[in-house]
Write a protein that holds these residues in place. Structure first.
Motif, PDB file in Angstrom:
ATOM      1  N   ILE A 237       0.828  -1.214   0.000  1.00 27.42           N
ATOM      2  CA  ILE A 237       0.000   0.000   0.000  1.00 27.42           C
ATOM      3  C   ILE A 237       0.859   1.260   0.000  1.00 27.42           C
ATOM      4  CG2 ILE A 237      -1.621   1.353   1.415  1.00 27.42           C
ATOM      5  CD1 ILE A 237      -3.066  -1.296   2.022  1.00 27.42           C
ATOM      6  N   PRO A 238       1.874   1.380   0.890  1.00 27.79           N
ATOM      7  CA  PRO A 238       2.717   2.584   0.789  1.00 27.79           C
ATOM      8  C   PRO A 238       3.451   2.679  -0.533  1.00 27.79           C
ATOM      9  CG  PRO A 238       3.585   1.021   2.417  1.00 27.79           C
ATOM     10  CD  PRO A 238       2.210   0.571   2.056  1.00 27.79           C
ATOM     11  N   LEU A 239       3.876   1.562  -1.094  1.00 27.00           N
ATOM     12  CA  LEU A 239       4.570   1.583  -2.376  1.00 27.00           C
ATOM     13  C   LEU A 239       3.662   2.109  -3.477  1.00 27.00           C
ATOM     14  CD1 LEU A 239       7.298   0.721  -3.689  1.00 27.00           C
ATOM     15  CD2 LEU A 239       6.181  -1.447  -4.275  1.00 27.00           C
ATOM     16  N   VAL A 240       2.432   1.617  -3.505  1.00 27.60           N
ATOM     17  CA  VAL A 240       1.475   1.990  -4.556  1.00 27.60           C
ATOM     18  C   VAL A 240       1.097   3.461  -4.480  1.00 27.60           C
ATOM     19  CG1 VAL A 240      -0.919   1.676  -5.307  1.00 27.60           C
ATOM     20  CG2 VAL A 240       0.530  -0.319  -4.906  1.00 27.60           C
ATOM     21  N   PHE A 241       0.986   4.019  -3.258  1.00 27.61           N
ATOM     22  CA  PHE A 241       0.488   5.390  -3.129  1.00 27.61           C
ATOM     23  C   PHE A 241       1.589   6.431  -2.954  1.00 27.61           C
ATOM     24  CE2 PHE A 241      -3.322   2.939  -2.146  1.00 27.61           C
ATOM     25  CZ  PHE A 241      -4.266   3.613  -2.905  1.00 27.61           C
ATOM     26  N   LEU A 242       2.754   6.049  -2.460  1.00 25.83           N
ATOM     27  CA  LEU A 242       3.812   7.041  -2.276  1.00 25.83           C
ATOM     28  C   LEU A 242       4.510   7.401  -3.591  1.00 25.83           C
ATOM     29  CD1 LEU A 242       5.474   6.015   1.112  1.00 25.83           C
ATOM     30  CD2 LEU A 242       3.977   7.960   0.629  1.00 25.83           C
ATOM     31  N   ILE A 243       4.687   6.425  -4.469  1.00 27.39           N
ATOM     32  CA  ILE A 243       5.348   6.720  -5.750  1.00 27.39           C
ATOM     33  C   ILE A 243       4.569   7.754  -6.566  1.00 27.39           C
ATOM     34  CG2 ILE A 243       6.018   5.749  -7.985  1.00 27.39           C
ATOM     35  CD1 ILE A 243       6.887   3.227  -6.511  1.00 27.39           C
ATOM     36  N   PRO A 244       3.251   7.594  -6.771  1.00 23.02           N
ATOM     37  CA  PRO A 244       2.503   8.652  -7.473  1.00 23.02           C
ATOM     38  C   PRO A 244       2.532   9.982  -6.714  1.00 23.02           C
ATOM     39  CG  PRO A 244       1.236   6.625  -7.422  1.00 23.02           C
ATOM     40  CD  PRO A 244       2.399   6.416  -6.512  1.00 23.02           C
ATOM     41  N   GLY A 245       2.522   9.914  -5.367  1.00 21.61           N
ATOM     42  CA  GLY A 245       2.590  11.136  -4.577  1.00 21.61           C
ATOM     43  C   GLY A 245       3.874  11.904  -4.837  1.00 21.61           C
ATOM     44  N   ILE A 246       4.977  11.174  -4.939  1.00 17.45           N
ATOM     45  CA  ILE A 246       6.269  11.802  -5.243  1.00 17.45           C
ATOM     46  C   ILE A 246       6.247  12.402  -6.646  1.00 17.45           C
ATOM     47  CG2 ILE A 246       8.717  11.334  -5.650  1.00 17.45           C
ATOM     48  CD1 ILE A 246       8.490   9.175  -3.438  1.00 17.45           C
ATOM     49  N   LEU A 247       5.687  11.668  -7.597  1.00 10.77           N
ATOM     50  CA  LEU A 247       5.615  12.152  -8.973  1.00 10.77           C
ATOM     51  C   LEU A 247       4.721  13.385  -9.091  1.00 10.77           C
ATOM     52  CD1 LEU A 247       5.367   8.759 -10.906  1.00 10.77           C
ATOM     53  CD2 LEU A 247       7.377  10.231 -10.626  1.00 10.77           C
ATOM     54  N   LEU A 248       3.737  13.498  -8.201  1.00 11.96           N
ATOM     55  CA  LEU A 248       2.854  14.664  -8.208  1.00 11.96           C
ATOM     56  C   LEU A 248       3.499  15.875  -7.549  1.00 11.96           C
ATOM     57  CD1 LEU A 248      -0.588  13.001  -7.382  1.00 11.96           C
ATOM     58  CD2 LEU A 248       0.039  14.148  -9.511  1.00 11.96           C
ATOM     59  N   GLY A 249       4.673  15.661  -6.934  1.00 13.54           N
ATOM     60  CA  GLY A 249       5.416  16.791  -6.389  1.00 13.54           C
ATOM     61  C   GLY A 249       5.296  17.011  -4.897  1.00 13.54           C
ATOM     62  N   PHE A 250       4.709  16.079  -4.162  1.00 12.65           N
ATOM     63  CA  PHE A 250       4.597  16.253  -2.717  1.00 12.65           C
ATOM     64  C   PHE A 250       5.968  16.050  -2.078  1.00 12.65           C
ATOM     65  CE2 PHE A 250       0.224  14.606  -3.739  1.00 12.65           C
ATOM     66  CZ  PHE A 250      -0.398  15.846  -3.603  1.00 12.65           C
ATOM     67  N   ARG A 251       6.340  16.978  -1.196  1.00 16.64           N
ATOM     68  CA  ARG A 251       7.646  16.941  -0.542  1.00 16.64           C
ATOM     69  C   ARG A 251       7.498  17.345   0.927  1.00 16.64           C
ATOM     70  NH1 ARG A 251       8.245  14.984  -4.826  1.00 16.64           N
ATOM     71  NH2 ARG A 251       9.874  15.341  -6.398  1.00 16.64           N
ATOM     72  N   GLY A 252       8.557  17.152   1.690  1.00 17.25           N
ATOM     73  CA  GLY A 252       8.611  17.615   3.070  1.00 17.25           C
ATOM     74  C   GLY A 252       7.506  17.024   3.937  1.00 17.25           C
ATOM     75  N   GLN A 253       6.853  17.904   4.697  1.00 15.36           N
ATOM     76  CA  GLN A 253       5.818  17.450   5.616  1.00 15.36           C
ATOM     77  C   GLN A 253       4.635  16.821   4.887  1.00 15.36           C
ATOM     78  OE1 GLN A 253       4.485  19.907   8.841  1.00 15.36           O
ATOM     79  NE2 GLN A 253       6.476  20.867   9.127  1.00 15.36           N
TER      80      GLN A 253
END
Length: 312
Positions: A237-253
């Motif tokens: 679950i973290p793998l599936v949702f964190l990778i797109p989150g990173i690609l969308l530009g979410f950083r830091g907190q």
């Protein structure tokens, strides 16, 4: 390393509370039948107080940066629908499917969120992480009420199912918290202190109850489900949702908040709620216990990876 040590400091007290529960059972101070009454108390009183208190205290005017919150909510909604419609097709019997379903979307954000964030950013410097929790945790509780009620009354009509959900104490408390917050009514400090104290009983009582009721034999024949749930909750679950989150530009907190949301262990409150709503309480207890212990290395690795990439 500091983040890892902090995670240890968070998890070890939980393990100790479960251990105390086991000792209470061994020395016949309490038993599973007694703790079922405690589980009912948690379900009808302390857990609703958590939802009410969190929503009452949330300053919704500060929800300016909605991108990461909307992404997090979209993620747990997808997981919720998977728990509602896909899990029952592959996990049997239905009470076990109901307990398994909570594993997908209901993480222990409330406990791990502030603890992990404080270790990374320092005390009082993680407002974005707190705001996501204020939105996600009440949503978890409402989702669980719907999903468990649907599992318990799968043959009920839509009207009866909706009525049962609206009668759920956590749903009532969530609506009350929102109503009081937006009405501008301020509760007296003494009253709010009582609400906070009662809400604070949820975690220790839940862990003690898990310890008293815990039996490794309880999931014999369900070890495949247990293993699948652990891998899903802590790795996939973290793998599936964190990778797109990173690609969308979410950083830091923002990214840290999403990491906790998707990588934290199963919420401890999923156990008493499973018991109170006729799901497989033994399986739910095992999921809480195993994911809580095994999240130590996984959260450490997620934190290490994101920090080393200068993303968080």
């Amino acid at each position: 390393m500091e983040s890892f040590l902090l995670a240890v400091q968070v998890v070890v007290p939980m393990a100790i509370m479960v251990g105390i529960g086991v000792l209470l059972r061994i020395f016949k101070v309490s038993d599973a039948a007694t703790m079922k009454k405690v589980d009912n108390l948690i379900f009808k009183l302390t857990m609703p107080m958590v939802s009410f208190y969190n929503l009452y205290k949330t300053d919704f005017s500060k929800l300016n940066n909605l991108g990461y919150i909307l992404y997090g909510v979209a993620g747990i909604m997808l997981l919720f629908f998977a728990a509602l419609w896909i899990v029952p097709k592959y996990v049997h019997p239905r009470p076990t499917a109901s307990a398994f379903g909570q594993t997908l979307y209901r993480s222990n954000y409330l406990i791990f969120g502030n603890a992990v964030a404080e270790g990374i950013y320092g005390a009082g410097n993680y407002g974005l992480i707190t705001l996501l929790g204020a939105v996600a945790v009440p949503l978890f509780n409402v989702q669980a009420s719907i999903q468990l009620e649907a599992g318990r009354n799968s043959s009920a009509s839509g009207k009866k199912l909706a009525l049962a959900i609206l009668k759920n104490p956590t749903v009532i408390a969530t609506l009350a918290g929102l109503a009081v917050n937006f009405s501008g009514i301020r509760l007296p400090g003494l009253v709010l202190g009582v609400v906070e104290d009662i809400a604070g009983l949820t975690t220790p009582l839940s862990f003690l109850s898990i310890g008293v009721s815990l039996s490794l034999m309880a999931v014999s024949g369900k070890k495949g489900y247990l293993f699948s749930g652990i891998v899903l909750r802590l790795v996939l679950i973290p793998l599936v949702f964190l990778i797109p989150g990173i690609l969308l530009g979410f950083r830091g907190q923002e990214l840290c908040a999403l990491m906790i949301l998707f990588a934290a262990p199963v919420a401890v409150s999923s156990y008493p709620m499973a018991v109170a709503m006729d799901a497989d309480g033994d399986f739910a207890a095992q999921m809480v216990a195993w994911t809580t212990v095994l999240c130590l290395p996984t959260i450490f690795l997620w934190t290490l990876l994101l920090n080393s990439l200068h993303l968080m």
